[in-house]
Design an enzyme around this catalytic site. Structure first.
Site, PDB file in Angstrom:
ATOM      1  CB  CYS A  11      -0.938   0.009   1.207  1.00  0.00           C
ATOM      2  SG  CYS A  11      -0.110   0.169   2.805  1.00  0.00           S
ATOM      3  CG  HIS A 546      -2.028   3.753   8.766  1.00  0.00           C
ATOM      4  ND1 HIS A 546      -3.194   3.021   8.680  1.00  0.00           N
ATOM      5  CD2 HIS A 546      -1.465   3.690   7.543  1.00  0.00           C
ATOM      6  CE1 HIS A 546      -3.323   2.523   7.462  1.00  0.00           C
ATOM      7  NE2 HIS A 546      -2.282   2.924   6.735  1.00  0.00           N
TER       8      HIS A 546
END
Length: 631
Positions: A11, A546
Site C-alpha cells: 500500500c 495511520h
C-alpha cells in the site's frame, strides 16, 4: 520449497494494509490446504522476495497492491491483480480463483492481463501514471549527473583549460577525468529517455528509448527532448504490442527480438529526428535575437539571458545563450558572458539551497544530489539541476528562471566582465568586480532556492505525507522495549465522539498533548489525507487510521474505544467502535516497523479482536496489543 501460489502486497504507506493483506492471504491459503509465499512492499522495502525458481514453479501470482511492483518478472504467468483492500477483504475469493486456474496470463505489456472481474483492476489517475514514468527516468539519470559532474568539476581544479592539449595548462589526468565525466554526462539524456520508456513499455521500451534518447541528445534537444522521446518510445511500444498481438504464438520470440525493436527504432527514430532537426534553425534564430540585445537595458537583457539559460539547462535554448556569449568573447565583449555564466551557475546552486531550506522534504538521494550541486554550480555545470527540474518542469523551471534572471540582471548592473567561457568560480582571479559577481549569483540562487523549498514543502503536503519516496530517512532512536510503543495514557476508553473527523482530531490533539507530536494540525491533516486515499475501516468495528509525518517525534499507538459506533466506511459496512491509530515519524526505525507490521497481522485474527473488544481496562488492552492473544 515449492509454492503453489505467490502473493504480492503493498500500500502507499506500507504501514498496515500491506501486512494485513499478507496475513489474510497466508491464513486463507493455510485453511484451504494450499501453499503460498507472500512478498510485502512496506516501509522497510521489499521483504520475502521471490526467487526466479519460485516464480517459475508457481501456478498463479496474486497481486494485492496499491503501489507499483515489479510485475514484468511475471511475464507468461497467470496473474490476479487487485487493490490491497481486496486482499484484506476477499482473500478467500482470491485463493479460490487461483485454485480454479481461471486466470488470465500476464502478457508482458506493462500491465497485468485483465481478469474476468474487471472491477478488481484499479488504476491510478493518468497524471499520476505519467509522473511515475517520468520519475523512473529521473531516478536512473541522477547518478550519472552527479558522478559525471563531479569528475568534470575536479578536472577544472587543474586549470580551466587543463583538458585541452593545445593549452599551456594541459594535464593528462585532467583530460582523462574531463573525458570520463563528459561521457557520463553524455548518457544523461539517453538514460532519461530509456527508463521513461521502460516504465511504460517494459524491456522493449528500454531499447527503443535509448535510441530515441540518443537521437534527441545528438540533435541537441536536451533533457526536454529526452522526456518527449521517452514518452514517445514507450507509447510506441504499447501501440506495436497491440498491433502485433494477433500474431501466432510461435512468433513470440521473433516479435520480441526483431519486430518490435526494428519497427520501434524505425518509427520512433524518424519521428524524433524530424522533431529535433528544426531546433537548429530555431537555435540560430535565438542567437541572432540575443546578439541584437547585447547593448540594451541591463534589466531587459538580464531577464532574457536568465530565462534562456534556465529554460533547459544545457539544451538548445541554454546553448543559444552560451554560444552567443562565447562568440561575443571573441569580439572582446566580456560583459555579455558574465551574465550568461551567472545565469548558468544559479540553477544547481539553487537546488543546493533548496535542500538546505527544506531538508526534511527531500529524500536521501535528492538531498545528497543537492549538496553535490554546490560543487557543480561553483564550476558552471548547470546540468546538476536537471533531475530536480525534470520532476515538475512546469513549476520548477520558472522558479529557477527567476533566480537566473536576477543574477544576470545584477551582473549587468554591476558591469562585471568575465573573459573565460567556463569554469565558474575557478575563474574569479580574472573576473572584474569578482565580489559583486559572486554576490549577484548568490542572491539569485538563494531566491530560487527559497522558492523551490516552499514548492517542495507544498508538494509534500499535497502528496501523501506517508509516501516512502518523499521524506528524508533520518535516524530515529529505536525504543529500548516494546512497551514504549504504547502506554496506558495513550488508551482512551468510552469516548463520546460522533464522527470519523472528530476521532482523527481527538487522536491528533492527544498526540500533541502527550508530546508524541509537535503539531496537532499536521497530524490531523495527515490522517485525513490517508483516509481520502481509502478508508482505514476494517471489519468487526475496527479502524486503523495511520500517518507518517515529520510532526511525529516517535512511533506510537493511540487507542480510542468509542461509547457508540460511528459511520466509518468499513469493509463489512458495520459501525466502527474501536480505533487503533498508528503514528510514525519520518525515518522510523526497523524495530518500530517490526512491531507495527506484527500488530497489523494480529488484527486479522478474530480471536484477538474478540478479546481486544471485550477488554475493560487500559492495562488489559495494552497487554493484548503488545503481547498477543491470551491462551
Amino acid at each position: 520449497m515449492t509454492y503453489r501460489f505467490l502473493g504480492v502486497t503493498g500500500c502507499p504507506t506500507g504501514i498496515a494494509h500491506t501486512f494485513m493483506a499478507a496475513e489474510a492471504l497466508e491464513k486463507t491459503a493455510a485453511e484451504k490446504g494450499v501453499s503460498i509465499k507472500v512478498e510485502t512492499h512496506g516501509q522497510r522495502g521489499t521483504e520475502n522476495q521471490f526467487t526466479a525458481q519460485e516464480i517459475k514453479d508457481a501456478e498463479v501470482i496474486i497481486i494485492a497492491a496499491d503501489k507499483n511492483v515489479d510485475i514484468d518478472r511475471f511475464h507468461g504467468k497467470k496473474v490476479i491483480n487487485v487493490s490491497v483492500s481486496k486482499g484484506i477483504k476477499n482473500p478467500e475469493e482470491l485463493i479460490d480463483r487461483a485454485i480454479s486456474g481461471n486466470v488470465a496470463v500476464y502478457k508482458g505489456s506493462g500491465e497485468a492481463a485483465q481478469s474476468n472481474d474487471e472491477s478488481n483492476q484499479e488504476s491510478a489517475s493518468i497524471w499520476h501514471q505519467l509522473y511515475v514514468h517520468l520519475m523512473n527516468g529521473v531516478s536512473h539519470m541522477l547518478p550519472l549527473v552527479v558522478a559525471g559532474g563531479v569528475m568534470i568539476a575536479v578536472s577544472f581544479m587543474f586549470g580551466i583549460y587543463s583538458a585541452d592539449p593545445e593549452s599551456s595548462q594541459y594535464n593528462v589526468i585532467a583530460e582523462q577525468m574531463n573525458t570520463i565525466g563528459g561521457l557520463a554526462m553524455g548518457l544523461m539524456v539517453p538514460v532519461l529517455s530509456a527508463y521513461i520508456a521502460q516504465s511504460i513499455g517494459n524491456r522493449p521500451g528500454l531499447i527503443i528509448g535509448f535510441i530515441v534518447g540518443m537521437i534527441a541528445d545528438t540533435n541537441g534537444t536536451g533533457f526536454l527532448g529526452g522526456i518527449v522521446g521517452g514518452f514517445l518510445a514507450g507509447g510506441l511500444v504499447l501501440l506495436l504490442m497491440k498491433a502485433l498481438k494477433n500474431l501466432p504464438k510461435s512468433l513470440d520470440g521473433l516479435k520480441a527480438i526483431f519486430l518490435i525493436p526494428v519497427l520501434g527504432i524505425f518509427i520512433g527514430g524518424f519521428a524524433m529526428w524530424y522533431l529535433s532537426v528544426p531546433m537548429e534553425a530555431i537555435n540560430q534564430g535565438m542567437m541572432d535575437f540575443l546578439s541584437s540585445f547585447q547593448d540594451s537595458n541591463p534589466i531587459l537583457l538580464g531577464l532574457i539571458v536568465g530565462i534562456m539559460s534556465a529554460f533547459d539547462m544545457g539544451g538548445p535554448v541554454n546553448k543559444a545563450a552560451y554560444v552567443t556569449g562565447t562568440a561575443l568573447l571573441a569580439q572582446g565583449n566580456f560583459l555579455f558572458m558574465a551574465g550568461v555564466s551567472a545565469a548558468c551557475i544559479v540553477p544547481p546552486l539553487a537546488t543546493g539551497f533548496s535542500v538546505l531550506f527544506a531538508r526534511r522534504s527531500y529524500n536521501q538521494a535528492e538531498a545528497s544530489a543537492g549538496y553535490v550541486n554546490f560543487l557543480l554550480g561553483s564550476t558552471h555545470i548547470t546540468e546538476g539541476a536537471i533531475p530536480f527540474a525534470a520532476k515538475r518542469p512546469f513549476i520548477i523551471i520558472p522558479i529557477i528562471m527567476v533566480g537566473s534572471s536576477i543574477a544576470a540582471m545584477l551582473t549587468y548592473m554591476f558591469k562585471v566582465e568575465v573573459p573565460a567561457p567556463h569554469g565558474g568560480f575557478i575563474v574569479l582571479p580574472v573576473v572584474t568586480h569578482a565580489f559583486l559577481w559572486v554576490l549577484a549569483i548568490l542572491v539569485g540562487a538563494v531566491v530560487s532556492g527559497f522558492l523551490m523549498a516552499l514548492e517542495q514543502k507544498r508538494h509534500q503536503r499535497k502528496s501523501n505525507p506517508e509516501q516512502a519516496a518523499a521524506p528524508v530517512q533520518q535516524e530515529t532512536p529505536a525504543p529500548r522495549e516494546q512497551g514504549e510503543l504504547l502506554e496506558t495514557n495513550q488508551i482512551h476508553l468510552q469516548q463520546n465522539l460522533h464522527s470519523k473527523e472528530e476521532v482523527l482530531t481527538f487522536i491528533a490533539d492527544k498526540a500533541a498533548a502527550l508530546n508524541i507530536a509537535t503539531d496537532a494540525e499536521k497530524v490531523a491533516s495527515g490522517l485525513q489525507k490517508r483516509e481520502a486515499e481509502g478508508s482505514t475501516g476494517m471489519e468487526n468495528g475496527i479502524a486503523i487510521p495511520h500517518v507518517k509525518s515529520e510532526a511525529i517525534q516517535q512511533a506510537k499507538l493511540m487507542v480510542v474505544q468509542l461509547a457508540e459506533g460511528i459511520d466509518w466506511p468499513a469493509m463489512d459496512g458495520k459501525p466502527t467502535d474501536f480505533v487503533i491509530s498508528i503514528l510514525v515519524p519520518d525515518g522510523s526505525s526497523n524495530e518500530h516497523l517490526d512491531i507495527l507490521s506484527a500488530l497489523s497481522r494480529k488484527l486479522m485474527n478474530q480471536d484477538f479482536i474478540n478479546q481486544l473488544k471485550a477488554s475493560q481496562s487500559e492495562a488489559e488492552i495494552k497487554e493484548l496489543l503488545l503481547g498477543g492473544v491470551k491462551k
